[in-house]
Design a protein around this motif. Structure first.
Motif, mmCIF file in Angstrom:
data_model
loop_
_atom_site.group_PDB
_atom_site.id
_atom_site.type_symbol
_atom_site.label_atom_id
_atom_site.label_comp_id
_atom_site.label_asym_id
_atom_site.label_seq_id
_atom_site.Cartn_x
_atom_site.Cartn_y
_atom_site.Cartn_z
ATOM 1 N N ILE A 174 0.851 -1.197 0.000
ATOM 2 C CA ILE A 174 0.000 0.000 0.000
ATOM 3 C C ILE A 174 0.888 1.248 0.000
ATOM 4 N N PRO A 175 1.003 1.943 -1.142
ATOM 5 C CA PRO A 175 1.731 3.216 -1.145
ATOM 6 C C PRO A 175 1.037 4.213 -0.208
ATOM 7 N N VAL A 176 1.819 4.917 0.588
ATOM 8 C CA VAL A 176 1.273 5.837 1.593
ATOM 9 C C VAL A 176 1.689 7.271 1.274
ATOM 10 N N ARG A 177 0.711 8.125 1.062
ATOM 11 C CA ARG A 177 0.904 9.570 0.946
ATOM 12 C C ARG A 177 -0.160 10.186 1.859
ATOM 13 N N HIS A 178 0.130 10.163 3.151
ATOM 14 C CA HIS A 178 -0.855 10.541 4.165
ATOM 15 C C HIS A 178 -0.328 11.746 4.929
ATOM 16 N N GLY A 179 -0.981 12.910 4.747
ATOM 17 C CA GLY A 179 -0.427 14.122 5.341
ATOM 18 C C GLY A 179 0.952 14.358 4.752
ATOM 19 N N ARG A 180 1.934 14.445 5.620
ATOM 20 C CA ARG A 180 3.292 14.647 5.107
ATOM 21 C C ARG A 180 4.131 13.376 5.084
ATOM 22 N N ILE A 181 3.601 12.238 5.578
ATOM 23 C CA ILE A 181 4.400 11.018 5.607
ATOM 24 C C ILE A 181 4.377 10.335 4.237
ATOM 25 N N ARG A 182 5.533 9.776 3.874
ATOM 26 C CA ARG A 182 5.721 9.135 2.581
ATOM 27 C C ARG A 182 6.357 7.763 2.803
ATOM 28 N N GLY A 183 5.795 6.757 2.183
ATOM 29 C CA GLY A 183 6.367 5.427 2.318
ATOM 30 C C GLY A 183 5.489 4.379 1.687
ATOM 31 N N THR A 184 5.736 3.127 2.053
ATOM 32 C CA THR A 184 4.938 1.999 1.575
ATOM 33 C C THR A 184 4.663 1.068 2.743
ATOM 34 N N LEU A 185 3.387 0.748 2.920
ATOM 35 C CA LEU A 185 2.972 -0.155 3.984
ATOM 36 C C LEU A 185 2.800 -1.559 3.407
ATOM 37 N N PHE A 186 3.393 -2.539 4.082
ATOM 38 C CA PHE A 186 3.252 -3.931 3.681
ATOM 39 C C PHE A 186 2.519 -4.690 4.785
ATOM 40 N N LEU A 187 1.400 -5.300 4.415
ATOM 41 C CA LEU A 187 0.591 -6.043 5.373
ATOM 42 C C LEU A 187 0.611 -7.523 5.015
ATOM 43 N N PRO A 188 0.824 -8.401 5.999
ATOM 44 C CA PRO A 188 0.842 -9.840 5.715
ATOM 45 C C PRO A 188 -0.516 -10.334 5.225
ATOM 46 N N SER A 189 -0.500 -11.480 4.609
ATOM 47 C CA SER A 189 -1.746 -12.100 4.177
ATOM 48 C C SER A 189 -2.580 -12.491 5.387
ATOM 49 N N GLY A 190 -3.877 -12.274 5.304
ATOM 50 C CA GLY A 190 -4.765 -12.647 6.392
ATOM 51 C C GLY A 190 -5.259 -11.450 7.186
ATOM 52 N N PRO A 191 -6.179 -11.694 8.149
ATOM 53 C CA PRO A 191 -6.814 -10.594 8.887
ATOM 54 C C PRO A 191 -5.995 -10.024 10.034
ATOM 55 N N GLY A 192 -5.006 -10.760 10.510
ATOM 56 C CA GLY A 192 -4.238 -10.285 11.659
ATOM 57 C C GLY A 192 -4.921 -10.635 12.962
ATOM 58 N N PRO A 193 -4.622 -9.917 14.050
ATOM 59 C CA PRO A 193 -3.731 -8.749 14.114
ATOM 60 C C PRO A 193 -2.252 -9.148 14.092
ATOM 61 N N PHE A 194 -1.444 -8.302 13.451
ATOM 62 C CA PHE A 194 -0.020 -8.559 13.285
ATOM 63 C C PHE A 194 0.811 -7.547 14.074
ATOM 64 N N PRO A 195 1.989 -7.961 14.537
ATOM 65 C CA PRO A 195 2.906 -6.968 15.109
ATOM 66 C C PRO A 195 3.360 -6.017 14.010
ATOM 67 N N GLY A 196 3.540 -4.739 14.349
ATOM 68 C CA GLY A 196 3.912 -3.732 13.367
ATOM 69 C C GLY A 196 5.279 -3.147 13.631
ATOM 70 N N VAL A 197 5.921 -2.682 12.553
ATOM 71 C CA VAL A 197 7.262 -2.124 12.685
ATOM 72 C C VAL A 197 7.475 -1.010 11.657
ATOM 73 N N ILE A 198 8.178 0.036 12.067
ATOM 74 C CA ILE A 198 8.658 1.070 11.153
ATOM 75 C C ILE A 198 10.017 0.618 10.631
ATOM 76 N N ASP A 199 10.248 0.772 9.323
ATOM 77 C CA ASP A 199 11.502 0.326 8.722
ATOM 78 C C ASP A 199 12.134 1.465 7.945
ATOM 79 N N THR A 200 13.388 1.822 8.303
ATOM 80 C CA THR A 200 14.095 2.905 7.616
ATOM 81 C C THR A 200 15.501 2.468 7.238
ATOM 82 N N TYR A 201 15.993 3.033 6.138
ATOM 83 C CA TYR A 201 17.390 2.862 5.753
ATOM 84 C C TYR A 201 18.162 4.104 6.205
ATOM 85 N N GLY A 202 19.469 4.149 5.921
ATOM 86 C CA GLY A 202 20.320 5.201 6.464
ATOM 87 C C GLY A 202 20.549 6.360 5.530
ATOM 88 N N GLY A 203 21.830 6.656 5.267
ATOM 89 C CA GLY A 203 22.186 7.826 4.477
ATOM 90 C C GLY A 203 21.887 7.692 3.004
#
Length: 483
Positions: A174-203
Motif C-alpha cells: 500500500i503506497p502511503v501519501r498521508h499528510g506529510r508522511i511518505r512510504g509503503t505499507l506492507f501487510l501480511p496475508s490474512g486478517p491479523g492482528p499482526f505486530p507492526g514495525v517502522i523500517d528505515t534505511y540510512g544515508g
C-alpha cells in the motif's frame, strides 16, 4: 555482548517450491527452488558431465532502475558421478572458494568498470528479480564473458533462471501519501492482528522496500518509511523532526490488522539515532533494532517537542582519498572522541519506558568503527542499572552494512555527500570503504541476524503486548462459548 560464532553445516536451508532444469544433450542444469523469497536459499545441481572435468558456473542479474548488470562465477571440478552440487561441493576458484551454497548470489558484483561502486539494491519490492545461471566448459575468468569481440565469448552448455521475490503471495503493498508522511505499507496475508514495525534505511535516502516486504512475508506488518530524498521530502538528512516519524507510528498502529498499542523500529546506519530516540521518547515504540548504527546524533539537526540536538559534521581531516580520489577511507579518529557512553550527543536511551528494549547489531570489520557503538549503548544502560534492556550481536568478518539474506554486498559503495559536506571537501561524492571482504561469513550473518530481528519484534510487540494478550484471551473465551 553476543559474538556470533557461525555454524557452517546446515546453516543455509530452504524448502523447495518449484524447480527449473534445462538440458543440452545429456547435460542437466537445475535450480531448486526456482521461485522463492529473497531470504530463502536455492540449490544448483549439474548432471551428465564428464567426471573430473573443469566447469564454470556463472550468475547474472540486472538490478535497479538503471538495470545495471551484476555477475558472479565459480569454478568446480565434476565428481565421479558426473555431477556438481553447490550445496556440498567445493569451488576451487572464481568469485569465491570453498563450499558456499549461495555463493553465486552472495558474491554478485558490478559487471562493468563504469559502475564498479554501485550498490546491489532492490528498491521496488513489487517486481521479482530474475537471476540467470549458466554452465560453461573449463575454468573461465569472468572477463571472458565480456570480450569486446562477441564472437569470441564462450557459449553456455546449459542455462536456467531463478526468480527471487520480496513479497510472498497475499502480501498487500500500500503506497502511503498521508499528510506529510511518505512510504509503503506492507501487510501480511490474512486478517491479523499482526505486530507492526517502522523500517528505515540510512544515508542512502529515497524509499527502499525490500526489508519491509520480506518482514510482511514473515508475518510482521512493516511500514517502509522514507526520510529524505524522496518526492517532496527534504533533499538531505540534516533536518530531522521526530514528529514526522511519530505520525508514521500512529498511521501504522491505526491499521485494523495491526496490534494497536505498540510497534517496533528497524533502522540502519545514519537512521539509527532517530530510531533510538523514538524508543527513548515515544511510549508506543517498544522494540528498536539498529544495524551498523550510530549511537550518537551526527550530521543532523534533530528536534522533538522541546528537545533539540545539533550533531557534529564529518571532519575532512579523517577522510583519506585513494586512487585518483575515487575511493575514500575513514580513519579511526573520525569518531574516536564520540564513541563513549557519556558523550553529550549520545542518544539518551536510558529515558525509555521500562518495557522498551533495544537490539543493536554490528560487524567487527565496520570501517567506520561503529562496532564500538554497541559497547557505548551497553555501558550507558549498565551504569544506570538498566543493562537488561539491551542485547547486542557482533558478527566476525562483517562490515558496516548488513543486508537481508543473500543480497550481495561490496566493500566499497558510492556515497553522495550532502551539499554542505560536498562544499567542504570539494567533491560531490566518493566510494566509501565500509569493510566486508569475507562473503561466507557475511552471508551467514545475514541469515542469523534476520532470524534474530524477526524473533525480537514478534516477542516484544506481539507476545508482550497487553492488548494482544487480552485479544487472545477473548478469542479463546469466544471459541469455548461457541462449542
Amino acid at each position: 555482548m553476543l559474538k556470533f560464532r557461525p555454524l557452517l553445516s546446515g546453516a543455509l536451508r530452504a524448502s523447495v517450491r518449484t524447480s527449473c532444469a534445462t538440458h543440452t544433450s545429456d547435460v542437466s542444469l537445475k535450480v531448486s527452488p526456482k521461485t522463492c523469497l529473497y531470504d530463502e536459499a536455492s540449490n544448483i545441481t549439474v548432471k551428465g558431465l564428464e567426471p573430473g572435468a573443469p566447469i564454470t558456473l556463472k550468475s547474472s542479474i540486472n538490478v535497479g532502475p538503471k538495470q545495471r548488470e551484476f555477475v558472479s562465477h565459480a569454478h568446480y571440478v565434476v565428481d565421479g558421478k558426473g555431477e556438481v552440487n553447490t550445496s556440498q561441493d567445493f569451488s576451487v576458484g572464481g568469485s569465491y572458494e570453498g563450499v558456499f551454497p549461495m555463493g553465486l548470489l552472495s558474491t554478485l558484483r558490478p559487471a562493468l568498470e563504469a559502475y564498479k561502486f554501485a550498490r546491489y539494491l532492490k528498491v521496488d519490492a513489487f517486481t521479482p528479480d530474475i537471476v540467470n545461471v549458466s554452465l560453461y566448459k573449463d575454468h573461465l575468468p569472468i572477463e571472458a564473458h565480456f570480450a569486446e569481440n562477441k564472437s569470441s565469448r564462450p557459449e553456455a552448455i546449459a542455462s536456467c533462471e531463478m526468480e527471487r521475490l520480496a513479497m510472498a503471495p497475499g502480501v498487500r503493498r500500500i503506497p502511503v501519501r498521508h499528510g506529510r508522511i511518505r512510504g509503503t505499507l506492507f501487510l501480511p496475508s490474512g486478517p491479523g492482528p499482526f505486530p507492526g514495525v517502522i523500517d528505515t534505511y540510512g544515508g542512502l535516502g529515497g524509499l527502499v522496500e525490500i526489508r519491509a516486504a520480506l518482514l510482511a512475508s514473515r508475518g510482521i506488518a512493516a511500514f517502509a518509511l522514507a526520510l529524505f530524498k524522496f518526492e517532496d521530502l527534504p533533499k538531505s538528512f540534516w533536518r530531522i523532526e521526530l514528529e514526522y516519524i511519530e505520525e508514521a507510528v500512529e498511521y501504522l498502529l491505526n491499521q485494523p490488522s495491526v496490534i494497536p498499542d505498540r510497534c517496533g523500529f528497524v533502522s540502519v546506519s545514519q537512521s539509527a539515532p532517530s530510531a533510538l530516540a523514538c524508543g527513548a521518547w515515544m511510549d508506543k515504540v517498544k522494540a528498536v533494532v539498529t544495524i551498523g548504527g550510530f549511537p550518537f546524533f551526527f550530521e543532523c539537526h534533530l528536534t522533538y517537542k522541546d528537545r533539540e540536538y545539533f550533531g557534529e559534521r564529518y571532519d575532512p581531516r579523517h577522510m583519506h582519498f585513494k586512487k585518483g580520489r575515487d575511493k575514500v577511507f575513514l580513519d579511526e579518529g573520525l569518531f574516536a572522541s564520540k564513541l563513549h557512553s557519556e558523550y553529550p550527543l549520545t542518544v539518551p536511551i536510558e529515558e525509555a519506558d521500562d518495557d522498551t528494549y533495544f537490539l543493536s547489531i554490528g560487524g567487527d570489520k565496520d570501517a567506520l568503527g561503529l562496532n564500538r557503538g554497541l559497547e557505548v549503548l551497553q555501558k550507558r544502560l549498565a551504569t544506570r542499572g538498566r543493562s537488561d534492556k539491551i542485547r547486542t550481536i557482533l558478527y566476525p568478518g562483517v562490515g558496516h552494512l548488513l543486508e537481508v539474506p543473500y543480497v550481495a554486498h561490496t566493500d566499497f559503495l558510492w556515497q553522495d555527500f550532502s551539499p554542505v559536506m560536498a562544499k567542504r571537501i570539494g567533491r560531490k561524492g566518493a566510494a566509501l570503504y565500509y569493510g566486508c571482504d569475507q562473503p561466507q561469513l557475511y552471508s551467514l550473518a545475514q541469515v542469523h541476524h534476520w532470524s534474530e530481528i524477526r524473533n525480537f519484534i514478534s516477542y516484544h510487540i506481539q507476545d508482550q503486548s497487553p492488548w494482544y494478550q487480552n485479544y487472545i484471551h477473548e478469542q479463546r473465551a469466544y471459541s469455548l462459548n461457541t462449542l
